[in-house]
Design a protein around this motif. Structure first.
Motif, mmCIF file in Angstrom:
data_model
loop_
_atom_site.group_PDB
_atom_site.id
_atom_site.type_symbol
_atom_site.label_atom_id
_atom_site.label_comp_id
_atom_site.label_asym_id
_atom_site.label_seq_id
_atom_site.Cartn_x
_atom_site.Cartn_y
_atom_site.Cartn_z
ATOM 1 N N GLY A 1 1.067 -0.822 0.194
ATOM 2 C CA GLY A 1 0.194 -0.192 0.353
ATOM 3 C C GLY A 1 0.800 1.641 -0.066
ATOM 4 O O GLY A 1 1.020 2.383 -0.645
ATOM 5 N N PHE A 2 1.906 1.519 0.848
ATOM 6 C CA PHE A 2 3.222 2.374 0.377
ATOM 7 C C PHE A 2 2.798 3.133 -1.144
ATOM 8 O O PHE A 2 3.738 4.051 -1.453
ATOM 9 N N THR A 3 3.652 1.920 -1.518
ATOM 10 C CA THR A 3 4.002 2.848 -3.323
ATOM 11 C C THR A 3 3.401 2.014 -3.835
ATOM 12 O O THR A 3 3.399 2.791 -5.219
ATOM 13 N N VAL A 4 2.070 1.222 -4.454
ATOM 14 C CA VAL A 4 1.590 0.455 -5.090
ATOM 15 C C VAL A 4 0.566 2.183 -6.260
ATOM 16 O O VAL A 4 0.798 2.240 -6.913
ATOM 17 N N PRO A 5 0.511 3.065 -5.206
ATOM 18 C CA PRO A 5 -0.859 4.242 -5.975
ATOM 19 C C PRO A 5 0.260 5.170 -6.424
ATOM 20 O O PRO A 5 0.077 5.816 -7.000
ATOM 21 N N TYR A 6 1.874 4.777 -5.978
ATOM 22 C CA TYR A 6 1.986 6.212 -6.483
ATOM 23 C C TYR A 6 3.101 5.596 -7.676
ATOM 24 O O TYR A 6 4.260 6.407 -7.587
ATOM 25 N N LEU A 7 2.983 4.335 -7.954
ATOM 26 C CA LEU A 7 4.790 3.754 -8.829
ATOM 27 C C LEU A 7 4.398 5.200 -10.151
ATOM 28 O O LEU A 7 5.326 4.593 -10.692
ATOM 29 N N TYR A 8 3.393 4.610 -11.010
ATOM 30 C CA TYR A 8 3.880 5.971 -11.677
ATOM 31 C C TYR A 8 4.668 7.080 -11.658
ATOM 32 O O TYR A 8 4.855 7.161 -12.327
ATOM 33 N N ILE A 9 3.703 7.749 -10.749
ATOM 34 C CA ILE A 9 3.744 9.516 -10.358
ATOM 35 C C ILE A 9 5.854 9.176 -9.680
ATOM 36 O O ILE A 9 6.377 9.666 -10.784
ATOM 37 N N TYR A 10 6.185 8.213 -9.556
ATOM 38 C CA TYR A 10 7.109 8.585 -9.304
ATOM 39 C C TYR A 10 8.279 7.797 -10.747
ATOM 40 O O TYR A 10 9.747 7.858 -10.547
ATOM 41 N N VAL A 11 7.755 6.557 -11.629
ATOM 42 C CA VAL A 11 8.769 6.418 -12.437
ATOM 43 C C VAL A 11 8.962 7.367 -13.658
ATOM 44 O O VAL A 11 10.156 8.228 -14.228
ATOM 45 N N THR A 25 7.774 10.774 -12.775
ATOM 46 C CA THR A 25 7.783 12.641 -12.607
ATOM 47 C C THR A 25 8.967 12.479 -11.956
ATOM 48 O O THR A 25 9.966 13.045 -12.130
ATOM 49 N N VAL A 26 9.134 11.782 -10.463
ATOM 50 C CA VAL A 26 10.833 12.123 -9.668
ATOM 51 C C VAL A 26 11.670 11.208 -10.919
ATOM 52 O O VAL A 26 12.763 12.261 -10.596
ATOM 53 N N ARG A 27 11.468 9.964 -11.395
ATOM 54 C CA ARG A 27 12.723 9.592 -11.833
ATOM 55 C C ARG A 27 13.226 10.056 -13.289
ATOM 56 O O ARG A 27 13.704 10.040 -14.668
ATOM 57 N N GLY A 28 12.166 11.745 -13.625
ATOM 58 C CA GLY A 28 11.652 12.456 -14.693
ATOM 59 C C GLY A 28 12.408 11.326 -16.024
ATOM 60 O O GLY A 28 12.618 11.351 -17.373
ATOM 61 N N LEU A 29 11.275 9.813 -16.200
ATOM 62 C CA LEU A 29 11.492 9.189 -17.424
ATOM 63 C C LEU A 29 10.298 9.317 -17.904
ATOM 64 O O LEU A 29 10.438 9.023 -18.990
ATOM 65 N N ASP A 46 6.394 13.353 -1.482
ATOM 66 C CA ASP A 46 6.653 14.486 -1.941
ATOM 67 C C ASP A 46 7.217 14.274 -2.965
ATOM 68 O O ASP A 46 8.530 14.110 -2.977
ATOM 69 N N GLU A 47 6.535 15.001 -3.955
ATOM 70 C CA GLU A 47 7.210 14.405 -5.550
ATOM 71 C C GLU A 47 8.383 15.085 -4.849
ATOM 72 O O GLU A 47 9.769 15.420 -6.553
ATOM 73 N N SER A 48 8.396 16.762 -4.737
ATOM 74 C CA SER A 48 9.730 17.701 -4.815
ATOM 75 C C SER A 48 10.958 16.936 -4.150
ATOM 76 O O SER A 48 11.770 17.553 -4.115
ATOM 77 N N ARG A 49 10.899 16.033 -3.218
ATOM 78 C CA ARG A 49 11.516 14.875 -2.253
ATOM 79 C C ARG A 49 12.054 13.417 -2.904
ATOM 80 O O ARG A 49 10.968 12.900 -2.783
ATOM 81 N N PRO A 50 13.079 13.218 -4.009
ATOM 82 C CA PRO A 50 13.288 11.486 -4.297
ATOM 83 C C PRO A 50 13.018 10.779 -2.895
ATOM 84 O O PRO A 50 12.707 9.681 -2.963
ATOM 85 N N SER A 51 13.588 11.193 -1.781
ATOM 86 C CA SER A 51 14.066 10.846 -0.722
ATOM 87 C C SER A 51 12.910 10.042 -0.256
ATOM 88 O O SER A 51 12.947 8.988 0.211
ATOM 89 N N SER A 52 11.258 11.268 -0.134
ATOM 90 C CA SER A 52 10.512 10.508 0.759
ATOM 91 C C SER A 52 10.086 9.327 -0.357
ATOM 92 O O SER A 52 9.587 8.493 0.217
ATOM 93 N N PHE A 53 10.625 9.307 -2.025
ATOM 94 C CA PHE A 53 9.763 7.423 -2.482
ATOM 95 C C PHE A 53 10.705 6.527 -2.222
ATOM 96 O O PHE A 53 11.217 5.621 -1.737
ATOM 97 N N THR A 54 12.179 7.248 -1.521
ATOM 98 C CA THR A 54 13.062 6.022 -1.171
ATOM 99 C C THR A 54 12.789 5.743 -0.127
ATOM 100 O O THR A 54 13.021 4.520 0.091
ATOM 101 N N LEU A 55 12.861 6.573 0.973
ATOM 102 C CA LEU A 55 11.837 6.011 1.966
ATOM 103 C C LEU A 55 10.804 4.748 1.965
ATOM 104 O O LEU A 55 10.379 3.486 3.107
#
Length: 420
Positions: free
Chosen positions: A16-26, A28-32, A149-158
């Motif tokens: 539940g921590f990551t599934v809703p945010y996987l698309y945004i992470y790849v 936006t956050v990783r800029g792909l 937080d989209e502006s902090r990649p470290s939040s996704f790493t956490l």
């Protein structure tokens, strides 16, 4: 059983921590970008499909415990590296590990639950599994939303690190489980020579019918949640994107509230008829969705109808969870429980992969045909379920009634003594 259910809940919490945010992470956050984000999600699903092709045979030969531990460790590695991946190749490889690991967990956990239960108790065991999984996913999503937080990649790493730890906790709990070795579960333990893989499954008429029914179930419900139905709601019904979160919360809430309220109702009825009833409930849900987007009522009424659609789906899911998974177990030969669980998980994964592909474009552009199509799919669930019921034995379709019949047959009245 308590350890298995606790591990199931914790792993769902991590997901539940990551599934809703996987698309945004790849994207936006990783800029792909959105294109590669879609490819990553495709790799995630493809890896799950490939892994499930081989999972059942391994479970039946080696047992579910080592398979579950291996899958949990694989998923943990995938989640950890996904959280720190900085290039496309690393992201794709990590997504493949995470997708394969999380997919293999499902039949392994299901087989362990079968081993630790008898035919009469499996209904409640699988109901508890579904309840805890949804509760874990819901709480994980809520907590993850406060961290991300989209502006902090470290939040996704956490987030991915926490998910990785949860999978390792599941592996640790699994290693502490001592599977039972008593005669009471003799029907659920593999014996003798191993089965013939998917060829044997395809030769089992009732199981093939259940797989077809399962595909329609997952395609018409889970395959539409975050794709076609979401697109339809925003485009046709004018639903605010934030309301989608409320609708998903209504779905989870309906499951949590209804799960044990409907359990006695489910236990006392034939499984095929319960599934048929779910088809009718989901037909009403799609009618509500049609009203939301095509009824030309007020926006308030449209929003209420759309949220009710998700809640009705949740009611149907609560009825299915203690019905379908135990039925798969009861259809399986003793030596092929893992194979049957994996085959059904594969069907589910295929439906989840094809659902967005078909439903997404239809929900966004072909509003009327979209609703009509899935009303027909829901009615098809009812028809397929009733036809399946004709191929099931009493013990498979209504284990509680079958158990009572056996008790009556065994405990015959003794003849009265004749006085001397």
């Amino acid at each position: 059983m308590r350890k298995i259910q606790a591990g199931n809940a914790l792993s769902a919490f991590g997901l539940g921590f990551t599934v809703p945010y996987l698309y945004i992470y790849v994207a936006t956050v990783r800029g792909l970008g959105s294109f590669w984000a879609g490819i990553v999600l495709g790799v995630f699903a493809l890896a799950a499909l490939v892994a499930l092709l081989f999972t059942g045979r391994v479970i039946d030969r080696r047992g579910p415990l080592p398979v579950l531990v291996g899958a949990a460790v694989t998923a943990a590695v995938g989640a950890l590296f996904l959280g720190i991946a900085s290039n496309l190749v690393a992201v794709l490889a990590s997504a493949a590990l995470l997708g394969a690991g999380t997919a293999v967990m499902q039949p392994a956990l299901a087989t362990m639950i079968v081993w630790c239960s008898g035919p009469e108790s499996r209904t409640r065991a699988f109901a508890m599994q579904f309840f805890l999984a949804n509760l874990g996913l819901g709480i994980g999503g809520l907590v993850g939303g406060q961290i991300v937080d989209e502006s902090r990649p470290s939040s996704f790493t956490l987030l991915f690190a926490i998910e990785s730890v949860m999978f390792l906790v599941l592996a640790g709990i699994a290693l502490s489980v001592k599977l039972p070795h008593n005669a009471a579960i003799g029907d659920a333990r593999p014996k003798g020579e191993q089965g013939g893989g998917f060829r044997a499954v395809l030769g089992h008429g009732a199981m093939v019918r259940l797989c077809v029914l399962g595909f329609v179930l997952f395609f018409a419900c889970y395959g539409q949640f975050e794709s076609g139905l979401a697109a339809y709601g925003t485009e046709a019904a004018g639903i605010d994107p934030a309301t989608l979160g409320i609708a998903l919360a209504a779905n989870t809430g309906a499951i949590v509230v209804a799960q044990f309220l409907v359990l006695k109702f489910v236990e006392r009825r034939r499984r095929s008829r319960v599934i048929a009833a779910v088809g009718l409930i989901w037909t009403v849900a799609w009618v509500f969705a049609g009203y939301a987007g095509l009824g030309h009522g007020s926006q308030t009424m449209a929003t209420a109808a759309f949220i009710s659609t998700y809640a009705l789906f949740g009611l149907g899911e609560a009825m299915l969870s203690p019905t379908v998974a135990p039925l798969v177990a009861d259809l399986a030969p003793e030596s092929m429980i893992g194979q049957y669980n994996s085959a059904f998980a594969l069907v589910k994964q295929m439906a989840l992969a094809l659902g967005p592909f078909v439903g997404g474009p239809m929900g966004a552009t072909l509003h009327g045909p979209y609703i009509v199509t899935f009303i027909l799919f829901s009615l098809g669930i009812t028809v397929l379920a009733l036809r399946l019921g004709k191929r099931l034995t009493l013990a498979q379709d209504h284990p509680m009634l079958a158990a009572k019949s056996r008790v009556v047959a065994v405990h015959k009245a003794e003849p009265a003594e004749v006085p001397a």
